[in-house]
Design a protein around this motif. Structure first.
Motif, PDB file in Angstrom:
ATOM      1  N   GLY A  69       0.431  -1.470  -0.164  1.00  0.00           N
ATOM      2  CA  GLY A  69       0.027   0.045   0.350  1.00  0.00           C
ATOM      3  C   GLY A  69       1.093   1.420   0.087  1.00  0.00           C
ATOM      4  O   GLY A  69      -0.137   2.175   0.041  1.00  0.00           O
ATOM      5  N   LEU A  70       2.135   1.061   0.196  1.00  0.00           N
ATOM      6  CA  LEU A  70       3.049   2.383   0.335  1.00  0.00           C
ATOM      7  C   LEU A  70       3.077   2.709  -1.698  1.00  0.00           C
ATOM      8  O   LEU A  70       3.239   4.198  -1.551  1.00  0.00           O
ATOM      9  N   LEU A  71       3.096   1.913  -2.641  1.00  0.00           N
ATOM     10  CA  LEU A  71       2.740   2.602  -3.890  1.00  0.00           C
ATOM     11  C   LEU A  71       1.512   1.955  -4.691  1.00  0.00           C
ATOM     12  O   LEU A  71       1.177   1.678  -4.761  1.00  0.00           O
ATOM     13  N   ALA A  72       0.968   3.073  -5.410  1.00  0.00           N
ATOM     14  CA  ALA A  72       0.813   3.035  -6.215  1.00  0.00           C
ATOM     15  C   ALA A  72       0.859   2.639  -7.857  1.00  0.00           C
ATOM     16  O   ALA A  72       2.047   3.085  -8.297  1.00  0.00           O
ATOM     17  N   GLU A  73      -0.185   1.537  -9.195  1.00  0.00           N
ATOM     18  CA  GLU A  73       0.815   1.570  -9.802  1.00  0.00           C
ATOM     19  C   GLU A  73      -0.170   1.171 -10.831  1.00  0.00           C
ATOM     20  O   GLU A  73      -1.468   1.730 -10.954  1.00  0.00           O
ATOM     21  N   GLU A  74       0.333   1.927 -11.877  1.00  0.00           N
ATOM     22  CA  GLU A  74      -0.669   2.084 -13.772  1.00  0.00           C
ATOM     23  C   GLU A  74       0.209   1.167 -14.532  1.00  0.00           C
ATOM     24  O   GLU A  74       1.624   1.393 -14.981  1.00  0.00           O
ATOM     25  N   ARG A  75      -0.508   1.062 -16.035  1.00  0.00           N
ATOM     26  CA  ARG A  75       0.077   0.187 -17.066  1.00  0.00           C
ATOM     27  C   ARG A  75      -0.671   0.994 -18.168  1.00  0.00           C
ATOM     28  O   ARG A  75      -1.037   0.557 -18.336  1.00  0.00           O
ATOM     29  N   GLN A  76       0.393   0.757 -19.105  1.00  0.00           N
ATOM     30  CA  GLN A  76       0.792   1.666 -20.608  1.00  0.00           C
ATOM     31  C   GLN A  76       1.313   0.667 -21.201  1.00  0.00           C
ATOM     32  O   GLN A  76       2.406   0.862 -21.434  1.00  0.00           O
ATOM     33  N   GLY A  77       0.479  -0.402 -21.585  1.00  0.00           N
ATOM     34  CA  GLY A  77       0.943  -1.526 -22.864  1.00  0.00           C
ATOM     35  C   GLY A  77       2.274  -2.391 -21.703  1.00  0.00           C
ATOM     36  O   GLY A  77       1.713  -2.997 -20.818  1.00  0.00           O
ATOM     37  N   ARG A  78       3.471  -2.552 -22.111  1.00  0.00           N
ATOM     38  CA  ARG A  78       4.503  -3.193 -21.923  1.00  0.00           C
ATOM     39  C   ARG A  78       4.820  -2.255 -20.127  1.00  0.00           C
ATOM     40  O   ARG A  78       5.571  -2.835 -19.645  1.00  0.00           O
ATOM     41  N   ARG A  79       4.583  -1.693 -20.688  1.00  0.00           N
ATOM     42  CA  ARG A  79       5.325   0.166 -19.952  1.00  0.00           C
ATOM     43  C   ARG A  79       4.724  -0.531 -18.446  1.00  0.00           C
ATOM     44  O   ARG A  79       3.619  -0.140 -18.401  1.00  0.00           O
ATOM     45  N   ARG A  80       5.466  -0.415 -16.948  1.00  0.00           N
ATOM     46  CA  ARG A  80       4.323  -0.323 -15.837  1.00  0.00           C
ATOM     47  C   ARG A  80       4.700   0.912 -15.098  1.00  0.00           C
ATOM     48  O   ARG A  80       6.238   1.374 -14.865  1.00  0.00           O
ATOM     49  N   TYR A  81       3.940   1.917 -14.083  1.00  0.00           N
ATOM     50  CA  TYR A  81       4.637   3.460 -13.617  1.00  0.00           C
ATOM     51  C   TYR A  81       4.420   3.205 -12.591  1.00  0.00           C
ATOM     52  O   TYR A  81       2.873   2.467 -12.033  1.00  0.00           O
ATOM     53  N   VAL A  82       4.788   3.878 -11.535  1.00  0.00           N
ATOM     54  CA  VAL A  82       5.017   3.837 -10.122  1.00  0.00           C
ATOM     55  C   VAL A  82       5.309   4.801  -9.282  1.00  0.00           C
ATOM     56  O   VAL A  82       5.581   6.040 -10.050  1.00  0.00           O
ATOM     57  N   ARG A  83       4.020   5.272  -8.320  1.00  0.00           N
ATOM     58  CA  ARG A  83       3.648   6.512  -7.517  1.00  0.00           C
ATOM     59  C   ARG A  83       3.411   6.128  -6.639  1.00  0.00           C
ATOM     60  O   ARG A  83       3.585   5.013  -5.900  1.00  0.00           O
ATOM     61  N   LEU A  84       4.121   7.235  -5.041  1.00  0.00           N
ATOM     62  CA  LEU A  84       4.001   7.225  -4.077  1.00  0.00           C
ATOM     63  C   LEU A  84       2.133   6.926  -3.672  1.00  0.00           C
ATOM     64  O   LEU A  84       1.414   7.376  -4.924  1.00  0.00           O
ATOM     65  N   ALA A  85       1.274   6.435  -2.621  1.00  0.00           N
ATOM     66  CA  ALA A  85      -0.357   6.155  -3.129  1.00  0.00           C
ATOM     67  C   ALA A  85      -0.788   7.401  -2.518  1.00  0.00           C
ATOM     68  O   ALA A  85      -1.993   7.567  -3.251  1.00  0.00           O
ATOM     69  N   GLY A  86      -0.385   8.040  -1.903  1.00  0.00           N
ATOM     70  CA  GLY A  86      -0.583   9.299  -2.139  1.00  0.00           C
ATOM     71  C   GLY A  86       0.049  10.438  -1.004  1.00  0.00           C
ATOM     72  O   GLY A  86       0.950   9.925  -0.151  1.00  0.00           O
TER      73      GLY A  86
END
Length: 253
Positions: A69-86
């Motif tokens: 729960g520390l990070l949130a993620e999203e995927r665009q195609g084969r790429r994975r992007y992460v950021r802090l959860a908030g």
């Protein structure tokens, strides 16, 4: 009264602080979280390069941080992007860093020394200003009666008038859906800097007016000449608060 059935399994929930501590006990995972305090979105490859570990190892760490729960993620195609959860996650990390002991890190060049001084002076903490500059802003706003200490800091009527004069819109919790005025314990000087919706609004305003500029590759913020004039005229900040110190903070015990 209903009798307690000792044979029937019953479950309750309690915070698992040890699980959170275990996530941050690994230095690579801790470094990833600190890098993401810039408020941006990173690819797994960028974080692997930053942390100087193999992509497969980075993926394992990211999976744990997302599941925890520390990070949130999203995927665009084969790429994975992460950021802090908030923002709450960012404030928790900065507060933990403020409580942590210093670990000696070798400095191998003048450029690296200058970068460290700049990072200590002013940097982003997710979406607000941290470092010695952020602490100075919180202190002078309190001294001038724009903020008051009750159960924590609150914006005063004089502070609301000051914001309106600057053209900063209302940052009340009903509009921002987050705490109005919060503080983070700054790891640079171990004093609080301003966060919450108000801290975020001030950061956006200073960026838009180019009182400060953000480094494109680090969390470092620099005060511009326009910013020096504005911070002196609007808040009376002294010159020594507007530039990096020539020395590092004394080591903490």
């Amino acid at each position: 009264m209903k009798r307690w059935d000792a044979d029937q399994e019953k479950l309750a929930e309690t915070p698992d602080l040890a699980a959170l501590a275990a996530l941050l006990a690994d230095r690579t995972r801790a470094a990833i979280c600190m890098a993401l305090l810039d408020g941006g979105t990173w690819t797994a490859g960028e974080l692997a390069e930053y942390a100087a570990v193999a992509p497969s190892t980075t993926t394992e760490h990211l999976n744990l941080l997302v599941a925890g729960g520390l990070l949130a993620e999203e995927r665009q195609g084969r790429r994975r992007y992460v950021r802090l959860a908030g923002p709450d996650t960012a404030e928790t990390l900065e507060n933990l860093a403020g409580l942590a002991p210093y670990r000696p890190v070798p400095i191998r060049s003048l450029a690296e020394a200058n970068q460290r001084r700049a990072l200590h002076h002013a940097r982003t903490c997710y979406d607000h200003i941290a470092g010695a500059l952020g602490c100075a802003l919180a202190e002078v706003m309190t001294e001038r009666g724009l903020l008051a200490r009750e159960y924590g800091l609150v914006l005063t009527a004089a502070g609301a008038h000051w914001l309106a004069a600057l053209g900063i819109p209302d940052t009340g919790p009903s509009l921002a859906h987050r705490a109005h005025v919060r503080t983070c314990l700054d790891w640079t000087v171990r004093r609080p800097h301003l966060s919450g919706a108000l801290g975020a609004a001030l950061y956006r305003h200073t960026l838009e007016r180019r009182w400060i500029v953000k480094s494109p590759t680090t969390r470092i913020l620099s005060v511009t000449e326009a910013g020096r004039t504005a911070f002196r005229d609007r808040l009376g900040l002294p010159d020594e608060a507007l530039s990096p110190s020539l020395t590092f903070p004394a080591p903490r015990g």
